[in-house]
Design a protein around this motif. Sequence first.
Motif, short mmCIF file in Angstrom:
data_model
loop_
_atom_site.label_atom_id
_atom_site.label_comp_id
_atom_site.label_asym_id
_atom_site.label_seq_id
_atom_site.Cartn_x
_atom_site.Cartn_y
_atom_site.Cartn_z
N ASN A 223 0.80 -1.21 0.03
CA ASN A 223 -0.13 0.01 0.00
C ASN A 223 0.83 1.51 0.04
O ASN A 223 0.32 2.31 0.46
N VAL A 224 2.23 1.11 -0.26
CA VAL A 224 3.10 2.15 -0.42
C VAL A 224 2.96 3.03 -1.81
O VAL A 224 2.59 2.27 -2.77
N ASN A 225 2.63 4.19 -1.55
CA ASN A 225 2.39 5.14 -2.66
C ASN A 225 3.95 5.80 -3.12
O ASN A 225 4.16 6.78 -2.35
N ALA A 226 4.49 5.60 -4.12
CA ALA A 226 5.78 5.78 -4.35
C ALA A 226 5.85 7.27 -4.63
O ALA A 226 6.90 8.05 -4.07
N VAL A 227 5.06 8.17 -5.27
CA VAL A 227 5.01 9.47 -5.47
C VAL A 227 4.85 10.13 -3.93
O VAL A 227 5.51 10.95 -3.75
N GLU A 228 3.90 9.61 -3.29
CA GLU A 228 3.74 10.16 -1.82
C GLU A 228 5.12 10.18 -0.97
O GLU A 228 5.61 11.02 -0.34
N GLU A 229 5.58 8.93 -1.19
CA GLU A 229 7.15 8.73 -0.39
C GLU A 229 8.01 9.72 -0.82
O GLU A 229 8.79 10.30 0.02
N LEU A 230 8.17 9.79 -2.30
CA LEU A 230 9.11 10.89 -2.73
C LEU A 230 8.81 12.15 -2.19
O LEU A 230 9.79 12.98 -2.08
N VAL A 231 7.59 12.75 -2.18
CA VAL A 231 7.22 14.24 -1.76
C VAL A 231 7.68 14.33 -0.31
O VAL A 231 8.35 15.23 0.07
N ASP A 232 7.57 12.96 0.46
CA ASP A 232 7.89 13.04 2.00
C ASP A 232 9.08 13.11 2.21
O ASP A 232 9.95 13.74 3.04
N MET A 233 10.12 12.61 1.22
CA MET A 233 11.62 12.50 1.27
C MET A 233 11.97 14.01 0.84
O MET A 233 12.96 14.39 1.57
N ILE A 234 11.43 14.63 -0.03
CA ILE A 234 11.88 16.01 -0.38
C ILE A 234 11.65 16.82 0.91
O ILE A 234 12.41 17.60 1.33
N THR A 235 10.29 16.83 1.45
CA THR A 235 10.02 17.44 2.56
C THR A 235 11.12 17.15 3.95
O THR A 235 11.44 18.10 4.47
N THR A 236 11.16 15.97 3.89
CA THR A 236 12.29 15.51 5.14
C THR A 236 13.69 16.08 4.89
O THR A 236 14.52 16.69 5.68
N GLN A 237 14.16 16.09 3.43
CA GLN A 237 15.40 16.53 3.26
C GLN A 237 15.54 18.19 3.54
O GLN A 237 16.56 18.47 4.05
N ARG A 238 14.53 18.99 3.13
CA ARG A 238 14.36 20.37 3.52
C ARG A 238 14.30 20.72 4.94
O ARG A 238 15.01 21.60 5.32
N ALA A 239 13.62 19.77 5.61
CA ALA A 239 13.75 19.97 7.11
C ALA A 239 15.09 19.62 7.64
O ALA A 239 15.44 20.31 8.53
N TYR A 240 15.57 18.58 7.06
CA TYR A 240 17.23 18.46 7.65
C TYR A 240 18.26 19.44 7.41
O TYR A 240 19.08 19.86 7.98
N GLU A 241 18.07 20.25 6.02
CA GLU A 241 18.62 21.40 5.79
C GLU A 241 18.43 22.44 6.56
O GLU A 241 19.24 23.17 7.11
N MET A 242 17.22 22.62 6.97
CA MET A 242 16.89 23.88 7.67
C MET A 242 17.42 23.67 9.15
O MET A 242 18.01 24.67 9.94
N ASN A 243 17.44 22.42 9.66
CA ASN A 243 17.86 22.14 11.08
C ASN A 243 19.76 22.45 10.93
O ASN A 243 20.15 22.99 12.00
N SER A 244 20.26 21.85 9.80
CA SER A 244 21.70 22.05 9.82
C SER A 244 22.09 23.63 9.54
O SER A 244 23.04 23.98 10.17
N LYS A 245 21.22 24.39 8.99
CA LYS A 245 21.39 25.49 8.87
C LYS A 245 21.24 26.45 10.11
O LYS A 245 22.20 27.22 10.55
N VAL A 246 20.46 26.04 10.93
CA VAL A 246 20.34 26.36 12.53
C VAL A 246 21.69 26.32 13.12
O VAL A 246 22.30 27.25 13.83
#
Length: 261
Positions: A223-246
């Motif tokens: 029941n994994v939606n690959a597109v949904e997971e890719l969008v979540d992966m991009i969101t996670t990457q940005r959140a990680y970048e923002m935390n590293s920027k802090v």
Amino acid sequence: MHGALHVAKTGLSAQDTQLKVISNNLANVSTVGFKKDRLEFEDLLYQVRRQPGAATGEDSMLPSGLQLGSGVRTVSTQKLFHTGDMQITDQPFDVAINGRGFLQVAMPNGDIAYTRNGELHLDGENRLVTSEGYLVEPAITLPDQVTNFSVGNDGTVSVTVAGDPNPQELGQLELADFVNPQGLQATGQNLYIETAASGAPIVGLAGEEGRGIIKQGMLEGSNVNAVEELVDMITTQRAYEMNSKVISTADEMLSYVSQQL
């Protein structure tokens, strides 16, 4: 030490775990009967420097106070049990469950495990088993020289054998349901075991009490939606970048203080 460094560190750790969950979902995008995981977060303790509602005068109080959070942590993963796409295979030993139920599997230690993977096989004694060779419960043993194998929507297993045109009924596959399937413990091999959170299994016939019907010649996909997971992966990457920027910004502030003052 600057408090923002520790807060950002918790954010990096949480996003790192989120990426691990996403990678596991994507790795199992083709696993039969796989149910995706969703990570849940919670904020950590707060440092209350000014209590909300504290009195500031004879007839006045703080409307909001001053509370500083200390970060985030991952608190749980939740299995999402919505049904995956049905795939027609036309293989007689493939069965899919259209409903909430689970097939029961007898483990070597005598315990019962549960699965949504309907890729069944025969072992050397003509018994229905899973891909790992575990017996399907209740056990179904086929006679020799089977020419036709069929499973009804209610789980009834029947065969015809060479030289006898009349079908023989061998037994009936039963399904288990749980009050809280999210409480099941995943053990790998497409199997789950009951826990105190899932409640005891409610075993019965397919087609009754919402357990669902059994469809032969079909499999339930992941029941994994690959597109949904890719969008979540991009969101996670940005959140990680923002935390590293802090962390980078806090380091620059500390550097400025140590060099300029």
